[in-house]
Design an enzyme around this catalytic site. Structure first.
Site, PDB file in Angstrom:
ATOM      1  N   HIS A  18      11.894  52.113  15.044  1.00 35.76           N
ATOM      2  CA  HIS A  18      11.783  50.860  16.213  1.00 35.76           C
ATOM      3  C   HIS A  18      11.071  51.500  17.305  1.00 35.76           C
ATOM      4  O   HIS A  18      11.707  52.653  17.317  1.00 35.76           O
ATOM      5  CB  HIS A  18      13.059  50.952  16.579  1.00 35.76           C
ATOM      6  CG  HIS A  18      13.555  50.049  18.219  1.00 35.76           C
ATOM      7  ND1 HIS A  18      13.380  48.091  18.211  1.00 35.76           N
ATOM      8  CD2 HIS A  18      13.681  50.786  19.508  1.00 35.76           C
ATOM      9  CE1 HIS A  18      13.439  48.237  19.493  1.00 35.76           C
ATOM     10  NE2 HIS A  18      14.029  49.450  19.420  1.00 35.76           N
ATOM     11  N   GLY A  47     -10.671  23.565   5.178  1.00 39.98           N
ATOM     12  CA  GLY A  47      -9.957  24.257   6.015  1.00 39.98           C
ATOM     13  C   GLY A  47      -8.773  25.374   5.673  1.00 39.98           C
ATOM     14  O   GLY A  47      -7.314  25.296   5.564  1.00 39.98           O
ATOM     15  N   VAL A  59      -8.683  29.566   3.559  1.00 39.87           N
ATOM     16  CA  VAL A  59      -8.809  30.397   4.406  1.00 39.87           C
ATOM     17  C   VAL A  59     -10.343  30.940   4.900  1.00 39.87           C
ATOM     18  O   VAL A  59     -10.423  31.816   6.129  1.00 39.87           O
ATOM     19  CB  VAL A  59      -8.384  31.728   3.400  1.00 39.87           C
ATOM     20  CG1 VAL A  59      -8.913  33.097   3.767  1.00 39.87           C
ATOM     21  CG2 VAL A  59      -7.252  31.270   3.431  1.00 39.87           C
ATOM     22  N   GLY A 113     -14.230  26.697  -1.137  1.00 37.62           N
ATOM     23  CA  GLY A 113     -13.672  26.596  -2.464  1.00 37.62           C
ATOM     24  C   GLY A 113     -14.443  27.608  -3.694  1.00 37.62           C
ATOM     25  O   GLY A 113     -16.219  27.714  -3.095  1.00 37.62           O
ATOM     26  N   MET A 122      -8.346  33.722  -6.395  1.00 40.33           N
ATOM     27  CA  MET A 122      -9.236  34.284  -6.484  1.00 40.33           C
ATOM     28  C   MET A 122      -9.694  35.396  -5.020  1.00 40.33           C
ATOM     29  O   MET A 122     -10.194  34.784  -4.343  1.00 40.33           O
ATOM     30  CB  MET A 122     -10.269  33.120  -6.115  1.00 40.33           C
ATOM     31  CG  MET A 122     -11.078  32.426  -7.189  1.00 40.33           C
ATOM     32  SD  MET A 122     -12.253  31.108  -7.045  1.00 40.33           S
ATOM     33  CE  MET A 122     -13.252  30.891  -8.890  1.00 40.33           C
TER      34      MET A 122
END
Length: 460
Positions: free
Chosen positions: A439, A180, A182, A266, A313
């Site tokens: 804005h 879970g 990125v 990972g 990383m």
């Protein structure tokens, strides 16, 4: 062949280091075993995934939200082959751009696998012949590759990594994402938008483990509303690939049958077969190359940057290290502020952060004040129809110096740049609050969060 500097790896760290060193007057060579320059980031990472994220989001908007704005597209269909070809064209164009940069800066490229045979010596094997290079300095920038788990065999088809998930030839009916973080969430979002049922299995009791918990928790709720399923505290023990399906085995739970499995647990450093042990460079227990503050390894004249030395990383972290390395090598000065490196998850809404999380500040005993401003109170977000999420700013209780900013919302990856610059210059929340913001813009939410640190937000 003799060079001042030989760089192994042409990913974001390596090619940027090469260009900066060449700009500073060094005779630079760069070795890359892949045909295309740019490394994982360009070939099978950052760039192709963002192309698919953008295309899939446009498809989703055309399917669900255009009609709310009076835009009727008629019959909608997906041409996955063309979508993938657009991704490939983007990659090819950018790869060619790096080739041009090498030529412009007179960087010599060698194709093949590099082995460091001794300090100052590198052998390049292209499969047909070996070329021996000599240099005063050697830089290792070989990046990383996807990790896997015990009991999971990657077959490059039914069970694969992010590389395969960038090029599925069909939208899977059911995609299981293991992890879970990125990468898993980004690619899971792509295929969910295109019609797949997506189930994310995460070993921890939360998604996005390095993200501020408040932000991660709210993000999960939004992703669930979008149709992504989550099973947390889930330990995957194995995956059995069948001819057309996969069975994902889970400890103390029923297995899940799906069409494809994306393993996103990972990444690990690319340090194999570089000859490191033979020349006296020992890896740490996680396989990373230890370096000092100047990126020098245990062997004088041999340096390393990027994913192979650990830390975040991230491509931009490797790029900054590449510049710092080259500048220090030539000028004696080069620095990276690791407290001001932003991170982004390109989901929808995006998630971006720089600096400390609220949990880290608590663990370190740092007293802080917090300002939060929701995008639902921002005029531009309202006009865009993207009001989910918030900006969260953390500032030192005594000095008001900004310690961390966390954004969940539209274009968070762009908005975080202002916050990273502010932190690089040691800004306070008052500094940001006093700066005039145009804005209506999304950036006003950053200003309002800064005002909220002092409990004086104007529009919420």
């Amino acid at each position: 062949m003799n060079h001042d500097l030989v760089i192994i790896g042409a990913g974001p760290g390596g090619y940027i280091a090469a260009i900066r060193a060449a700009q500073l007057g060094l005779n630079v060579a760069c070795i890359e075993k892949e045909r295309m320059l740019g490394g994982t980031c360009l070939r099978v990472g950052c760039i192709p995934s963002k192309a698919l994220l953008e295309s899939s989001e446009l498809y989703k908007e055309a399917e669900h939200t255009f009609k709310d704005r009076g835009i009727n597209v008629g019959s909608l269909s997906l041409d996955l082959e063309k979508m993938l070809s657009q991704k490939d064209r983007t990659v090819k164009t950018m790869g060619g751009g790096i080739d041009s940069l090498f030529k412009k800066n007179k960087i010599t490229r060698y194709s093949g696998h590099a082995t460091i045979t001794a300090p100052g010596k590198v052998s390049v094997d292209n499969g047909e012949e070996k070329t021996e290079l000599e240099a005063k300095y050697i830089l290792i920038a070989t990046g990383s590759e996807p990790s896997t788990l015990p009991g999971i065999e990657l077959d490059g088809d039914r069970v694969g990594t992010s590389t395969e998930a960038l090029s599925y030839d069909q939208v899977p009916k059911h995609l299981v994402v293991i992890g879970g973080g990125v990468i898993g969430l980004e690619l899971g979002a792509v295929w969910s938008r295109l019609g797949a049922k997506v189930t994310v299995l995460e070993y921890l009791d939360r998604i996005l483990p390095t993200t501020d918990f408040e932000i991660a928790k709210e993000a999960q709720k939004i992703f669930e509303k979008q149709g992504i399923e989550f099973q947390l505290g889930c330990r995957v023990t194995g995956v059995k690939a069948n001819r057309k399906t996969c069975d994902v085995e889970i400890a103390d739970a029923k297995s899940i049958r799906c069409e494809r499995v994306l393993v996103a647990v990972g990444r690990r450093p690319n340090t194999e077969n570089l000859g490191l042990a033979e020349i006296g460079i020992a890896l740490d227990k996680r396989g990373f190359i230890p370096v000092n503050d100047h990126y020098e390894t245990a062997v004088k004249g041999i340096f390393a940057i990027g994913d192979v030395i650990g830390g975040a990383m991230l491509a931009h972290k490797a790029e900054d290290e590449g510049v710092a390395f080259s500048e220090r090598l030539v000028t004696g000065y080069g620095h990276v502020n690791y407290d001001a490196i932003p991170s982004v998850a390109y989901t929808n809404p995006e998630i971006a952060a720089v600096g400390k999380t609220e949990e880290q500040l608590k663990e370190e005993g740092i007293e802080y004040r917090k300002g939060v401003f929701p995008f639902m109170a921002n005029g531009r977000a309202r006009a865009m129809g993207q009001t989910e999420g918030k900006v969260k700013m953390l500032a030192d209780k005594q000095t008001d110096r900004v310690l961390g900013v966390h954004i969940l919302g539209p274009r968070a990856g762009d908005l975080i740049a202002e916050c990273a610059v502010a932190m690089e210059f040691g800004a306070s929340s008052e500094d940001i609050a006093r700066c005039c913001h145009a804005h209506p813009t999304l950036a006003e939410a950053v200003k309002e969060a800064a005002l909220a640190v002092d409990k004086r937000a104007l529009n919420f």
